[in-house]
Design an enzyme around this catalytic site. Structure first.
Site, PDB file in Angstrom:
ATOM      1  N   ALA A  31      53.089  33.394   5.035  1.00 14.95           N
ATOM      2  CA  ALA A  31      52.724  32.127   5.685  1.00 14.95           C
ATOM      3  C   ALA A  31      51.619  32.432   6.699  1.00 14.95           C
ATOM      4  O   ALA A  31      51.729  32.117   7.884  1.00 14.95           O
ATOM      5  CB  ALA A  31      53.929  31.457   6.335  1.00 14.95           C
ATOM      6  N   GLY A  35      46.049  34.115  13.274  1.00 11.54           N
ATOM      7  CA  GLY A  35      46.573  35.228  14.072  1.00 11.54           C
ATOM      8  C   GLY A  35      46.735  36.471  13.208  1.00 11.54           C
ATOM      9  O   GLY A  35      46.296  37.571  13.562  1.00 11.54           O
ATOM     10  N   HIS A  36      47.349  36.283  12.038  1.00  9.58           N
ATOM     11  CA  HIS A  36      47.500  37.414  11.108  1.00  9.58           C
ATOM     12  C   HIS A  36      46.119  37.933  10.685  1.00  9.58           C
ATOM     13  O   HIS A  36      45.892  39.139  10.618  1.00  9.58           O
ATOM     14  CB  HIS A  36      48.231  36.974   9.835  1.00  9.58           C
ATOM     15  CG  HIS A  36      49.661  36.558  10.032  1.00  9.58           C
ATOM     16  ND1 HIS A  36      50.092  35.279   9.811  1.00  9.58           N
ATOM     17  CD2 HIS A  36      50.753  37.264  10.415  1.00  9.58           C
ATOM     18  CE1 HIS A  36      51.401  35.211  10.040  1.00  9.58           C
ATOM     19  NE2 HIS A  36      51.823  36.400  10.412  1.00  9.58           N
ATOM     20  N   GLU A 148      50.990  41.349  19.794  1.00  9.46           N
ATOM     21  CA  GLU A 148      51.688  41.217  21.088  1.00  9.46           C
ATOM     22  C   GLU A 148      52.464  39.905  21.164  1.00  9.46           C
ATOM     23  O   GLU A 148      53.254  39.704  22.068  1.00  9.46           O
ATOM     24  CB  GLU A 148      50.678  41.322  22.238  1.00  9.46           C
ATOM     25  CG  GLU A 148      50.124  42.723  22.362  1.00  9.46           C
ATOM     26  CD  GLU A 148      49.176  42.890  23.548  1.00  9.46           C
ATOM     27  OE1 GLU A 148      48.672  41.863  24.051  1.00  9.46           O
ATOM     28  OE2 GLU A 148      48.943  44.048  23.941  1.00  9.46           O
ATOM     29  N   LYS A 149      52.219  39.011  20.226  1.00  9.93           N
ATOM     30  CA  LYS A 149      53.022  37.785  20.136  1.00  9.93           C
ATOM     31  C   LYS A 149      54.509  38.157  20.116  1.00  9.93           C
ATOM     32  O   LYS A 149      55.342  37.486  20.703  1.00  9.93           O
ATOM     33  CB  LYS A 149      52.618  37.039  18.873  1.00  9.93           C
ATOM     34  CG  LYS A 149      53.633  36.068  18.336  1.00  9.93           C
ATOM     35  CD  LYS A 149      53.331  34.694  18.807  1.00  9.93           C
ATOM     36  CE  LYS A 149      54.309  33.647  18.348  1.00  9.93           C
ATOM     37  NZ  LYS A 149      55.250  33.999  17.335  1.00  9.93           N
TER      38      LYS A 149
HETATM   39  P1  AMP Z   1      55.087  37.748  11.101  1.00 11.56           P
HETATM   40  O1  AMP Z   1      54.534  37.434   9.770  1.00 11.56           O
HETATM   41  O2  AMP Z   1      55.343  36.542  11.947  1.00 11.56           O
HETATM   42  O3  AMP Z   1      56.237  38.717  11.051  1.00 11.56           O
HETATM   43  O4  AMP Z   1      53.936  38.522  11.874  1.00 11.56           O
HETATM   44  C1  AMP Z   1      53.312  39.645  11.345  1.00 11.56           C
HETATM   45  C2  AMP Z   1      52.515  40.308  12.443  1.00 11.56           C
HETATM   46  O5  AMP Z   1      51.570  39.393  12.944  1.00 11.56           O
HETATM   47  C3  AMP Z   1      53.410  40.732  13.621  1.00 11.56           C
HETATM   48  O6  AMP Z   1      52.941  41.969  14.111  1.00 11.56           O
HETATM   49  C4  AMP Z   1      53.183  39.625  14.611  1.00 11.56           C
HETATM   50  O7  AMP Z   1      53.384  40.030  15.948  1.00 11.56           O
HETATM   51  C5  AMP Z   1      51.731  39.299  14.346  1.00 11.56           C
HETATM   52  N1  AMP Z   1      51.411  37.944  14.786  1.00 11.56           N
HETATM   53  C6  AMP Z   1      52.014  36.786  14.444  1.00 11.56           C
HETATM   54  N2  AMP Z   1      51.451  35.755  15.079  1.00 11.56           N
HETATM   55  C7  AMP Z   1      50.473  36.269  15.861  1.00 11.56           C
HETATM   56  C8  AMP Z   1      49.532  35.713  16.782  1.00 11.56           C
HETATM   57  N3  AMP Z   1      49.479  34.407  17.037  1.00 11.56           N
HETATM   58  N4  AMP Z   1      48.677  36.555  17.391  1.00 11.56           N
HETATM   59  C9  AMP Z   1      48.718  37.891  17.164  1.00 11.56           C
HETATM   60  N5  AMP Z   1      49.573  38.471  16.311  1.00 11.56           N
HETATM   61  C10 AMP Z   1      50.443  37.678  15.668  1.00 11.56           C
END
Ligand code: AMP
Length: 280
Positions: A31, A35-36, A148-149
């Site tokens: 998804a 950010g990713h 860092e989120k």
């Molecule tokens: P997730 O798919 O939500 O598990 O996130 C995958 C990676 O993306 C993790 O290292 C999260 O911390 C990072 N991440 C998610 N959202 C953000 C964001 N808005 N800014 C920076 N990194 C993000």
């Protein structure tokens, strides 16, 4: 861009890569949003090639409902990753990541997992540690990138790597935000129009905390934040804490030469949103 759906196919391909070439690894649950993609771009700049994994890890969800409603948008994810010049996408099945039992290992994170997200999401960080360790064993990256989120997650991965002497460099990545300050998250798509409108209050509150941090004591700030959310009918505060950046222990007293960060978790209906901000 190559897409692999099994450990075997991915590893066969990785074996063909010259050992001197650096691999940047970005684990995600899909998804994908900007950010990713900002992380993928950073990894691309710093490495010869980038591997992104998309895997919704069942063991890090404490609520079956939350896992079931986690958004899955694989086709769009692949399109975005291709546009970002990602080299390899790894989309494993649960059985491939968890041969045998779909179960977490137990980790000793020196207490980093007992507070905040760990206190409110039972078993969450053992699930995170289990999947990240397994993915590191599969991909063997030179560097791995974490946002860092999820600051507590980043510190826990640092601890796991340090304690387990895992040969990988962990690279922290700044929080990427919408124009109104809301931290980008896959969960934001589940917000109603009214919830989305209200959600920037989370970041605004953290900015206000930062503004007054040097003058006011922590009890005052804590009450101020609680009052802000008490008077809001759409957002419900789960926790707000000011904690030592390294130990993640919350505090009521500011100590000199200590770095602090504010952490917050808020519910908008069933959608849980988190954010954090460095204070000094
Ligand atoms: P997730 O798919 O939500 O598990 O996130 C995958 C990676 O993306 C993790 O290292 C999260 O911390 C990072 N991440 C998610 N959202 C953000 C964001 N808005 N800014 C920076 N990194 C993000």
């Amino acid at each position: 861009m190559n897409v692999f759906k099994t450990v075997e196919l991915l590893q066969k391909n990785l074996m063909l890569i010259d050992k001197n070439r650096s691999i940047g690894f970005v684990p995600t649950m899909g998804a994908l949003h900007k950010g990713h993609l900002s992380i993928v771009k950073k990894a691309k700049k710093e490495n010869d090639l980038v591997v992104v994994s998309i895997f919704v890890n069942p063991t890090q969800f404490d609520k079956a409902d939350d896992l079931k409603s986690y958004p899955v948008t694989i086709d769009n994810d692949l399109k975005l990753l291709k546009e970002t010049h990602c080299d390899i996408v790894f989309i494993p099945a649960v059985e491939d990541v968890y041969p045998g039992n779909v179960q977490s290992s137990n980790f000793d994170f020196d207490g980093l997992d007992k507070v905040m997200e760990g206190a409110f999401r039972d078993g969450h960080f053992d699930g995170v540690g289990t999947v990240v360790k397994r993915l590191f064993e599969i991909v063997k990256p030179t560097r791995a990138y974490f946002g860092e989120k999820d600051f507590q997650q980043l510190q826990i991965i640092n601890k796991m790597v340090e304690k387990g002497k895992i040969p990988v460099q962990i690279v922290p990545c700044e929080i990427y935000r919408e124009n109104d300050g809301l931290a980008m998250s896959s969960r934001n798509t589940r917000l109603s129009e009214a919830q989305r409108k209200e959600a920037p209050l989370i970041h605004q509150t953290l900015l206000n905390v930062k503004k007054i941090f040097s003058e006011k004591d922590i009890k005052y700030i804590q009450k101020m934040v609680e009052d802000i959310f008490k008077s809001n009918t759409i957002l419900e505060l789960e926790y707000f804490e000011i904690a030592d950046t390294n130990t993640l222990l919350s505090t009521n007293n500011k100590l000199p030469n200590t770095s602090y960060r504010a952490f917050i978790a808020v519910f908008a209906g069933k959608v849980r949103l988190i954010d954090n901000l460095a204070l000094n």
